[in-house]
Enzyme design. Structure first.
Site, short mmCIF file in Angstrom:
data_model
loop_
_atom_site.label_atom_id
_atom_site.label_comp_id
_atom_site.label_asym_id
_atom_site.label_seq_id
_atom_site.Cartn_x
_atom_site.Cartn_y
_atom_site.Cartn_z
N PHE A 122 0.87 -1.18 0.00
CA PHE A 122 0.00 0.00 0.00
C PHE A 122 0.90 1.23 0.00
O PHE A 122 1.68 1.43 0.95
CB PHE A 122 -0.85 -0.05 1.27
CG PHE A 122 -1.87 1.03 1.44
CD1 PHE A 122 -3.00 1.07 0.65
CD2 PHE A 122 -1.73 1.99 2.44
CE1 PHE A 122 -3.98 2.05 0.85
CE2 PHE A 122 -2.69 2.96 2.65
CZ PHE A 122 -3.82 2.99 1.85
N ALA A 123 0.82 2.02 -1.07
CA ALA A 123 1.74 3.15 -1.22
C ALA A 123 0.99 4.47 -1.08
O ALA A 123 0.48 5.02 -2.06
CB ALA A 123 2.47 3.05 -2.56
N LEU A 124 0.92 4.94 0.17
CA LEU A 124 0.26 6.21 0.47
C LEU A 124 1.28 7.22 1.00
O LEU A 124 1.46 8.30 0.44
CB LEU A 124 -0.86 5.97 1.50
CG LEU A 124 -1.53 7.21 2.11
CD1 LEU A 124 -2.32 7.97 1.05
CD2 LEU A 124 -2.48 6.83 3.26
N ALA A 129 4.28 13.66 3.35
CA ALA A 129 2.85 13.42 3.63
C ALA A 129 2.70 12.12 4.41
O ALA A 129 2.85 11.03 3.85
CB ALA A 129 2.05 13.35 2.34
N SER A 131 0.82 11.73 8.37
CA SER A 131 -0.49 11.88 9.01
C SER A 131 -1.44 12.70 8.14
O SER A 131 -2.63 12.41 8.07
CB SER A 131 -0.32 12.57 10.38
OG SER A 131 0.34 11.69 11.27
N THR A 157 5.77 -0.84 3.47
CA THR A 157 5.94 -2.20 3.97
C THR A 157 5.82 -3.21 2.83
O THR A 157 4.89 -3.12 2.02
CB THR A 157 4.88 -2.51 5.05
OG1 THR A 157 5.01 -1.53 6.08
CG2 THR A 157 5.07 -3.89 5.65
N GLN A 280 3.26 -8.27 45.81
CA GLN A 280 2.06 -7.52 45.40
C GLN A 280 2.35 -6.48 44.32
O GLN A 280 1.51 -6.22 43.46
CB GLN A 280 1.38 -6.88 46.60
CG GLN A 280 0.73 -7.94 47.49
CD GLN A 280 -0.04 -7.34 48.65
OE1 GLN A 280 0.04 -6.16 48.92
NE2 GLN A 280 -0.79 -8.18 49.35
N GLN A 337 9.83 -4.84 32.81
CA GLN A 337 10.03 -4.53 34.24
C GLN A 337 9.98 -5.80 35.09
O GLN A 337 10.78 -5.97 36.01
CB GLN A 337 8.93 -3.53 34.69
CG GLN A 337 9.24 -2.82 35.97
CD GLN A 337 10.41 -1.85 35.83
OE1 GLN A 337 10.82 -1.52 34.73
NE2 GLN A 337 10.97 -1.45 36.94
N GLU A 364 -0.36 2.84 10.25
CA GLU A 364 -1.82 2.84 9.98
C GLU A 364 -2.54 3.90 10.81
O GLU A 364 -3.67 3.72 11.26
CB GLU A 364 -2.41 1.43 10.13
CG GLU A 364 -1.75 0.48 9.12
CD GLU A 364 -2.54 -0.74 8.74
OE1 GLU A 364 -3.77 -0.74 8.88
OE2 GLU A 364 -1.90 -1.71 8.26
N1 COS Z 1 -14.32 6.37 5.23
C1 COS Z 1 -14.77 6.89 4.07
N2 COS Z 1 -14.53 8.16 3.70
C2 COS Z 1 -13.79 8.93 4.51
C3 COS Z 1 -13.27 8.44 5.73
C4 COS Z 1 -13.56 7.11 6.09
N3 COS Z 1 -13.12 6.57 7.22
N4 COS Z 1 -12.57 9.41 6.33
C5 COS Z 1 -12.63 10.48 5.53
N5 COS Z 1 -13.36 10.17 4.43
C6 COS Z 1 -13.70 11.06 3.31
C7 COS Z 1 -14.47 12.26 3.85
O1 COS Z 1 -15.85 11.97 3.90
C8 COS Z 1 -14.14 13.31 2.85
O2 COS Z 1 -14.94 13.14 1.70
P1 COS Z 1 -15.75 14.38 1.06
O3 COS Z 1 -14.69 15.37 0.71
O4 COS Z 1 -16.44 13.76 -0.09
O5 COS Z 1 -16.64 14.85 2.16
C9 COS Z 1 -12.71 13.01 2.45
O6 COS Z 1 -12.53 11.62 2.75
C10 COS Z 1 -11.70 13.84 3.20
O7 COS Z 1 -11.89 13.63 4.58
P2 COS Z 1 -11.32 14.64 5.67
O8 COS Z 1 -11.72 16.03 5.32
O9 COS Z 1 -11.68 14.11 7.01
O10 COS Z 1 -9.74 14.50 5.42
P3 COS Z 1 -8.50 15.13 6.18
O11 COS Z 1 -7.54 15.60 5.18
O12 COS Z 1 -8.97 16.10 7.22
O13 COS Z 1 -7.78 13.84 6.86
C11 COS Z 1 -7.34 12.13 8.47
C12 COS Z 1 -8.36 12.99 7.71
C13 COS Z 1 -6.36 12.95 9.29
C14 COS Z 1 -8.17 11.25 9.35
C15 COS Z 1 -6.54 11.26 7.45
O14 COS Z 1 -5.64 12.07 6.73
C16 COS Z 1 -5.78 10.14 8.10
O15 COS Z 1 -6.35 9.09 8.44
N6 COS Z 1 -4.46 10.31 8.28
C17 COS Z 1 -3.59 9.24 8.73
C18 COS Z 1 -3.15 8.45 7.56
C19 COS Z 1 -2.56 7.16 7.97
O16 COS Z 1 -3.16 6.36 8.67
N7 COS Z 1 -1.36 6.92 7.49
C20 COS Z 1 -0.70 5.70 7.79
C21 COS Z 1 0.05 5.29 6.61
S1 COS Z 1 -0.74 4.13 5.67
S2 COS Z 1 -0.03 2.50 6.50
#
Ligand code: COS
Length: 383
Positions: A122-124, A129, A131, A157, A280, A337, A364
């Site tokens: 999964f490449a995000l 970029a 959080s 990963t 304890q 510990q 995640e």
């Molecule tokens: N399921 C479905 N849709 C979702 C969703 C969910 N759980 N969460 C958000 N969305 C949708 C929203 O509804 C919104 O859609 P619309 O624009 O159509 O309304 C869109 O996605 C954007 O959502 P939001 O405005 O909440 O996005 P943000 O940029 O504020 O980000 C967080 C939200 C911070 C929660 C998100 O960026 C996140 O989870 N960050 C962490 C990423 C992560 O886990 N990285 C780990 C690496 S991957 S292993």
């Protein structure tokens, strides 16, 4: 939801036996060599571990979330690196296709994932970029019936083993946030993809991550997950919601293992004329760990059952990931510990788990991102 208890129990028994007889004895070797022995990888494939969540129609076991969680609690009883090898293929690497892919995409990719022939990553995340997932800069520019991808992904990963990337890229540069992001299926052998050197991590040796660099990589337009631009961020969030319950289950499993090891040690180790489990203050650490573990286990299974029932579990999945990963960190700390000096040296194995589990509070979605998702969800629901 448990569909057939007998079938599930047979699977849980074989996973339990595999963990006890094959994985636990190989933990030190994996930590020393940073590699999972090929024979064990083959046994994982034979057991069907790569296909746990792939639909039966495509050769997988199609476990429900509750079933998957129970299997992950068993898999958690050993070094997390073992789970990591198939974790991206059953989890964040494949689930975008399972949830939002077209029938043609499912038919093409899922059967090979189910057997373990094709490892999915999964490449995000990117250098700038993490959080703030909606701020990704990797671009995919349309060129005839292809897209041309440029950018870098970080800490991916299983990238060194991947045959396929579920890639998040920006198809609409004019839309800065989530709406401009599209999910693609990218063949890892595509010209223009290079891998960085393997990251040297704090723990989880045997699980591999690295950068993935895309330089003018041509991806067929038909590889957009679901075929529509601009839906990638939603797909990623749905995949992560599910992934967060999966990680919560792993946290429960690893915490169970660490607590069992700490309890055994506390009953053997004698100080002041008695086993330290009689003291304890040691009992308090055991009891706190047992209590928090029980709470996390209940949370995992409750969220899993409600996801199976079709409820929106975004907020609860964040609660599960947040609580279970923090709980796991506390249990690791108490286990060290209880082991005392023996916990600080490598031979006990607890020192290794202490480093391994630190990742659960980060990937995640960090604990702080889970807090944000939870509180935002509360405000939204109340408004
Ligand atoms: N399921 C479905 N849709 C979702 C969703 C969910 N759980 N969460 C958000 N969305 C949708 C929203 O509804 C919104 O859609 P619309 O624009 O159509 O309304 C869109 O996605 C954007 O959502 P939001 O405005 O909440 O996005 P943000 O940029 O504020 O980000 C967080 C939200 C911070 C929660 C998100 O960026 C996140 O989870 N960050 C962490 C990423 C992560 O886990 N990285 C780990 C690496 S991957 S292993």
């Amino acid at each position: 939801m448990i569909r057939d208890p007998d079938t599930l129990n047979a699977l849980l028994d074989s996973v339990r036996r595999f963990v006890r007889e094959r994985l636990v004895p190989a933990e030190n070797e994996v930590a020393e060599t940073d590699e999972i022995p090929p024979a064990i990888v083959q046994e994982m494939k034979d057991l069907g571990l790569f296909g746990l969540t792939i639909p039966e129609a495509y050769g997988g076991l199609e476990l429900t979330m509750e079933e998957e969680s129970l299997v992950m609690i068993e898999m958690g009883q050993t070094s997390p690196a073992f789970r990591s090898l198939f974790g991206t293929t059953v989890g964040i690497g494949s689930q975008g296709i399972v949830m939002d892919g077209s029938d043609a995409q499912k038919a093409r990719y899922l059967p090979k994932m189910a057997t373990g022939e094709l490892i999915a990553s999964f490449a995000l995340t990117e250098p700038d970029a993490g959080s703030d997932a909606a701020s990704i800069r990797t671009t995919a520019r349309r060129d005839g019936d292809h897209y041309v991808v440029n950018g870098s992904k970080r800490y991916i990963t299983n990238a060194p083993h991947a045959g396929l990337f579920t890639l998040m890229a920006r198809t609409d540069p004019a839309v800065k946030g989530a709406g401009g992001i599209t999910a693609f299926i990218v063949d890892a052998a595509s010209p223009g993809i290079t891998l960085g050197r393997r990251d040297r991590k704090m723990g989880q040796r045997g699980a591999h991550t690295c950068d993935v660099i895309f330089d003018e990589v041509r991806v067929p337009a038909e590889n957009i997950i679901g075929g529509v631009e601009g839906r990638g961020f939603r797909t990623a969030m749905k995949v992560l919601d599910k992934g967060r319950i999966h990680i919560g289950a792993i946290c429960v499993g690893v915490a169970e293992r660490m607590l069992a090891d700490a309890l055994r040690y506390a009953m053997e180790r004698r100080q002041f004329g008695v086993a330290i489990a009689e003291h304890q203050l040691v009992q308090a650490m055991l009891a706190d760990s047992r209590t928090e573990l029980y709470a996390a286990r209940c949370m995992v299974l409750d969220a899993a059952r409600r996801r199976d029932a079709g409820e929106d579990i975004s907020v609860d999945a964040a609660c599960v990931k947040y609580y279970a990963s923090e709980m796991c960190g506390r249990v690791a700390d108490r286990a060290v510990q209880i082991f005392g000096g023996a916990g600080y040296v490598a031979d006990s194995g607890i020192e290794r788990f202490y480093r391994d589990v630190r990742l659960f509070r980060i990937y995640e979605g960090t604990s702080q991102i889970q807090q944000l998702v939870i509180a935002r969800g509360m405000v939204r629901a109340a408004a």
